[in-house]
Design an enzyme around this catalytic site. Structure first.
Site, short mmCIF file in Angstrom:
data_model
loop_
_atom_site.label_atom_id
_atom_site.label_comp_id
_atom_site.label_asym_id
_atom_site.label_seq_id
_atom_site.Cartn_x
_atom_site.Cartn_y
_atom_site.Cartn_z
CB THR A 75 -26.86 35.37 -1.75
OG1 THR A 75 -25.74 34.84 -0.92
CG2 THR A 75 -27.96 35.68 -1.12
N GLY A 77 -22.56 35.48 -3.96
CA GLY A 77 -21.12 35.05 -3.46
C GLY A 77 -21.08 33.69 -2.68
CB CYS A 78 -23.57 32.50 -0.29
SG CYS A 78 -23.63 34.04 0.79
CB SER A 79 -24.69 30.17 -4.70
OG SER A 79 -26.10 30.05 -3.89
CG LEU A 83 -22.00 25.74 0.00
CD1 LEU A 83 -22.08 25.12 1.68
CD2 LEU A 83 -23.81 25.80 -0.01
#
Length: 189
Positions: A75, A77-79, A83
């Site tokens: 996703t 924001g996560c990528s 992370l």
């Protein structure tokens, strides 16, 4: 003919509801969200494949671990932020005494492995899948995100010391990017 009578149907329905309620009641445990000072719940997560179980309590026993959870692999924001921040700060966190850095998401282990490979996490961050959300549910840190498939993890980070929560940062809205970022982690000596 007598089975179609409303009073018998109501009786059968009431009996079925009671049995169902008892069965659910005996298997569900009411929990408050995990907090600083609590021990982690016993749960198996998966690394790389369904055949590779990782018990979170065994993984965190006797060492300091940073665990962060995301709503979903791949996703935006996560990528783009969450992370990568931990990948960039992995050496710094480990130099401060962190034995492991763990990323958890309600995804399957193949997705987590592919996401980790895309972000070069090998040797830095362990990418653990919680396929049915059992660990996240036990922490009471889940949320319903229909656009991502339903039940997901809230975005949070924690420092765990010997399977006990030492620091906990849960995003106020469950999904934002502020307090759970890698540069916000405070490692106690």
């Amino acid at each position: 003919m007598f089975l179609t009578r409303p009073s018998i149907i109501r009786g059968i329905t009431a009996f079925t509801n009671q049995v169902s309620a008892r069965a659910l009641h005996s298997t569900q445990i009411a929990m408050a969200p995990i907090k600083v000072g609590d021990k982690l719940p016993v749960a198996d997560l998966f690394e790389d494949s369904p055949a590779n179980k990782v018990n979170i309590c065994e993984l965190t026993a006797g060492k300091k671990v940073v665990l962060f959870a995301v709503p979903g692999a791949f996703t935006p924001g996560c990528s783009k932020t969450h992370l990568p921040g931990y990948v960039q700060n992995a050496d710094k966190l480990k130099s401060e005494g962190v034995g492991e850095i763990v990323c958890v998401s309600v995804n399957d282990p193949y997705v987590m492995a592919a996401w980790g490979a895309q972000h070069n996490t090998k040797g830095k961050i362990r990418m653990l899948a919680d396929p049915n959300g059992a660990f996240i549910k036990a922490l009471d840190l889940g949320t319903n995100l229909p656009p991502l498939g339903g039940f997901r993890s809230k975005r949070f980070s924690m420092v765990i010391n010997d399977s006990k929560v030492e620091e906990l940062n849960v995003e106020p809205d469950g999904t934002g990017l502020s307090c759970s970022l890698a540069d916000k982690i405070k490692i106690k000596k």
